[in-house]
Motif scaffolding. Structure first.
Motif, PDB file in Angstrom:
ATOM      1  N   ALA A  31       0.824  -1.212   0.000  1.00  0.00           N
ATOM      2  CA  ALA A  31       0.000   0.000   0.000  1.00  0.00           C
ATOM      3  C   ALA A  31       0.857   1.261   0.000  1.00  0.00           C
ATOM      4  N   ALA A  32       0.330   2.295  -0.652  1.00  0.00           N
ATOM      5  CA  ALA A  32       0.942   3.618  -0.567  1.00  0.00           C
ATOM      6  C   ALA A  32       0.717   4.168   0.840  1.00  0.00           C
ATOM      7  N   ASN A  33       1.448   5.234   1.189  1.00  0.00           N
ATOM      8  CA  ASN A  33       1.275   5.814   2.521  1.00  0.00           C
ATOM      9  C   ASN A  33      -0.142   6.339   2.719  1.00  0.00           C
ATOM     10  N   MET A  34      -0.634   7.075   1.707  1.00  0.00           N
ATOM     11  CA  MET A  34      -1.954   7.686   1.798  1.00  0.00           C
ATOM     12  C   MET A  34      -2.537   7.833   0.405  1.00  0.00           C
ATOM     13  N   ARG A  35      -3.859   7.917   0.331  1.00  0.00           N
ATOM     14  CA  ARG A  35      -4.555   8.300  -0.893  1.00  0.00           C
ATOM     15  C   ARG A  35      -5.455   9.475  -0.542  1.00  0.00           C
ATOM     16  N   LEU A  36      -5.168  10.633  -1.105  1.00  0.00           N
ATOM     17  CA  LEU A  36      -5.872  11.857  -0.737  1.00  0.00           C
ATOM     18  C   LEU A  36      -7.371  11.762  -0.966  1.00  0.00           C
ATOM     19  N   PHE A  37      -7.778  10.964  -1.957  1.00  0.00           N
ATOM     20  CA  PHE A  37      -9.206  10.859  -2.247  1.00  0.00           C
ATOM     21  C   PHE A  37      -9.987  10.268  -1.073  1.00  0.00           C
ATOM     22  N   GLY A  38      -9.323   9.522  -0.212  1.00  0.00           N
ATOM     23  CA  GLY A  38     -10.006   8.989   0.965  1.00  0.00           C
ATOM     24  C   GLY A  38     -10.604  10.104   1.798  1.00  0.00           C
ATOM     25  N   ALA A  39      -9.831  11.168   2.026  1.00  0.00           N
ATOM     26  CA  ALA A  39     -10.327  12.314   2.788  1.00  0.00           C
ATOM     27  C   ALA A  39     -11.394  13.075   2.000  1.00  0.00           C
ATOM     28  N   VAL A  40     -11.203  13.200   0.702  1.00  0.00           N
ATOM     29  CA  VAL A  40     -12.164  13.920  -0.139  1.00  0.00           C
ATOM     30  C   VAL A  40     -13.545  13.272  -0.060  1.00  0.00           C
ATOM     31  N   PHE A  41     -13.592  11.936   0.014  1.00  0.00           N
ATOM     32  CA  PHE A  41     -14.866  11.221   0.030  1.00  0.00           C
ATOM     33  C   PHE A  41     -15.483  11.106   1.421  1.00  0.00           C
ATOM     34  N   LEU A  42     -14.652  10.915   2.452  1.00  0.00           N
ATOM     35  CA  LEU A  42     -15.197  10.636   3.780  1.00  0.00           C
ATOM     36  C   LEU A  42     -15.472  11.884   4.615  1.00  0.00           C
ATOM     37  N   LEU A  43     -14.617  12.883   4.527  1.00  0.00           N
ATOM     38  CA  LEU A  43     -14.774  14.057   5.377  1.00  0.00           C
ATOM     39  C   LEU A  43     -16.103  14.801   5.173  1.00  0.00           C
ATOM     40  N   PRO A  44     -16.626  14.894   3.943  1.00  0.00           N
ATOM     41  CA  PRO A  44     -17.931  15.565   3.818  1.00  0.00           C
ATOM     42  C   PRO A  44     -19.034  14.856   4.601  1.00  0.00           C
ATOM     43  N   LEU A  45     -18.957  13.536   4.697  1.00  0.00           N
ATOM     44  CA  LEU A  45     -19.939  12.794   5.491  1.00  0.00           C
ATOM     45  C   LEU A  45     -19.782  13.124   6.975  1.00  0.00           C
ATOM     46  N   PHE A  46     -18.533  13.214   7.417  1.00  0.00           N
ATOM     47  CA  PHE A  46     -18.244  13.572   8.806  1.00  0.00           C
ATOM     48  C   PHE A  46     -18.859  14.925   9.151  1.00  0.00           C
ATOM     49  N   TYR A  47     -18.677  15.917   8.282  1.00  0.00           N
ATOM     50  CA  TYR A  47     -19.195  17.257   8.551  1.00  0.00           C
ATOM     51  C   TYR A  47     -20.714  17.329   8.359  1.00  0.00           C
ATOM     52  N   TYR A  48     -21.233  16.607   7.365  1.00  0.00           N
ATOM     53  CA  TYR A  48     -22.673  16.636   7.107  1.00  0.00           C
ATOM     54  C   TYR A  48     -23.445  16.063   8.294  1.00  0.00           C
ATOM     55  N   PHE A  49     -23.032  14.889   8.756  1.00  0.00           N
ATOM     56  CA  PHE A  49     -23.731  14.282   9.884  1.00  0.00           C
ATOM     57  C   PHE A  49     -23.480  15.055  11.176  1.00  0.00           C
ATOM     58  N   GLY A  50     -22.318  15.678  11.283  1.00  0.00           N
ATOM     59  CA  GLY A  50     -22.055  16.534  12.438  1.00  0.00           C
ATOM     60  C   GLY A  50     -22.985  17.732  12.465  1.00  0.00           C
ATOM     61  N   ALA A  51     -23.218  18.329  11.289  1.00  0.00           N
ATOM     62  CA  ALA A  51     -24.140  19.469  11.191  1.00  0.00           C
ATOM     63  C   ALA A  51     -25.556  19.052  11.570  1.00  0.00           C
ATOM     64  N   LYS A  52     -25.969  17.870  11.110  1.00  0.00           N
ATOM     65  CA  LYS A  52     -27.312  17.383  11.436  1.00  0.00           C
ATOM     66  C   LYS A  52     -27.435  17.062  12.922  1.00  0.00           C
ATOM     67  N   LEU A  53     -26.396  16.437  13.474  1.00  0.00           N
ATOM     68  CA  LEU A  53     -26.421  16.028  14.876  1.00  0.00           C
ATOM     69  C   LEU A  53     -26.503  17.226  15.811  1.00  0.00           C
ATOM     70  N   PHE A  54     -25.722  18.279  15.513  1.00  0.00           N
ATOM     71  CA  PHE A  54     -25.678  19.450  16.389  1.00  0.00           C
ATOM     72  C   PHE A  54     -26.544  20.601  15.884  1.00  0.00           C
ATOM     73  N   LYS A  55     -27.386  20.302  14.883  1.00  0.00           N
ATOM     74  CA  LYS A  55     -28.395  21.249  14.379  1.00  0.00           C
ATOM     75  C   LYS A  55     -27.777  22.578  13.946  1.00  0.00           C
ATOM     76  N   ARG A  56     -26.784  22.454  13.084  1.00  0.00           N
ATOM     77  CA  ARG A  56     -26.170  23.639  12.482  1.00  0.00           C
ATOM     78  C   ARG A  56     -26.602  23.748  11.027  1.00  0.00           C
ATOM     79  N   ASN A  57     -26.447  24.931  10.466  1.00  0.00           N
ATOM     80  CA  ASN A  57     -26.779  25.151   9.066  1.00  0.00           C
ATOM     81  C   ASN A  57     -25.857  24.297   8.191  1.00  0.00           C
ATOM     82  N   THR A  58     -26.438  23.346   7.480  1.00  0.00           N
ATOM     83  CA  THR A  58     -25.629  22.389   6.712  1.00  0.00           C
ATOM     84  C   THR A  58     -24.810  23.074   5.632  1.00  0.00           C
ATOM     85  N   ALA A  59     -25.415  24.031   4.946  1.00  0.00           N
ATOM     86  CA  ALA A  59     -24.712  24.723   3.859  1.00  0.00           C
ATOM     87  C   ALA A  59     -23.482  25.457   4.388  1.00  0.00           C
TER      88      ALA A  59
END
Length: 255
Positions: A95-123
């Motif tokens: 395996a390579a050390n890292m693949r940047l696309f992993g963060a590109v795909f997963l982090l938006p889910l982390f922030y989206y569900f965080g916004a929903k959980l803590f009732k912040r403006n998603t946009a």
């Protein structure tokens, strides 16, 4: 002061200077051996500063901004590492050390569900998170520069390589310079992350034709070509959905 005393003082001064030089060299060697840790700390500091500047928009305290910055680092690195391992069928030795696309795909889910959980403006959350992602990717490419990986193919003249990592860093800089002021001024409405995904996907798809790939080539294609297309399509789809939603809202307002 006698000659002997001057000699002893000179020796002591020399020893002090030597100790300082050795200490600096030791610190330099330690930093070189822990580059990834230094970059991880750099990401946390930069994202913390960015989130602090946006804390009124997010309605968060300074310690919440720090927690988010740390979690961003952990989730982002884990995602990049996992994608690198998945690409080679779980064989960590290949395996390579890292693949940047992993963060590109997963982090938006982390922030989206965080916004929903803590009732912040998603946009608002998604726009701000796009900057956090970009900061992390900048340090990711710095790591590539230090480690000598992800290089471009050799040019047919001068013994040089295509400056692919540098091109990406320029893209990140332009993206931040354009969107950071707009986010602060309230001129964005959730489109920043999808715009990043589609433009980054398009850029990476082109750059991958000129990049040396060591682990995951499929003929002339790299797996990164596939990830780039996925990123582009997801970004385009979300952006199109946002624009349609705005048109409908605009029509209702006019009515």
């Amino acid at each position: 002061m006698s000659y002997c005393e001057q000699y002893e003082e000179t020796i002591l001064s020399g020893k002090t200077i030597l100790k300082r030089v050795v200490s600096i060299q030791g610190m330099s060697i330690w930093i070189q051996q822990h580059v990834l840790l230094m970059f991880a700390i750099g990401i946390i500091i930069c994202n913390f500063a960015w989130l602090l500047s946006c804390k009124k928009k997010l309605s968060i305290s300074w310690y919440a901004a720090l927690i988010i910055a740390i979690l961003h680092d952990i989730v982002g690195y884990t995602a990049m590492r996992l994608l690198a391992i998945i690409e080679v069928g779980g064989d960590i030795s290949k395996a390579a050390n890292m693949r940047l696309f992993g963060a590109v795909f997963l982090l938006p889910l982390f922030y989206y569900f965080g916004a929903k959980l803590f009732k912040r403006n998603t946009a608002v959350v998604m726009d701000i998170s796009a900057v956090c992602l970009t900061i992390g990717l900048i340090f990711g490419r710095f790591d590539c520069l230090v480690g000598g990986c992800c290089t471009g193919m050799r040019l047919p003249f001068g013994g040089l390589h295509w400056p692919l990592r540098e091109i990406e860093l320029i893209y990140y800089g332009i993206f931040l310079l354009y969107y950071c002021p707009r986010i602060h001024q309230g001129k964005t409405r959730g489109e920043v992350y999808p715009v990043f995904m589609l433009t980054y996907g398009a850029l990476r798809f082109v750059l991958e034709w000129f990049r040396v790939e060591y682990t995951t080539s499929i003929g002339a294609l790299h797996l990164a070509h596939i990830w780039a297309l996925v990123s582009f399509m997801i970004g385009l789809s979300i952006y199109g959905t946002l624009m349609e939603k705005r048109k409908r809202q605009g029509g209702k307002n006019k009515g």
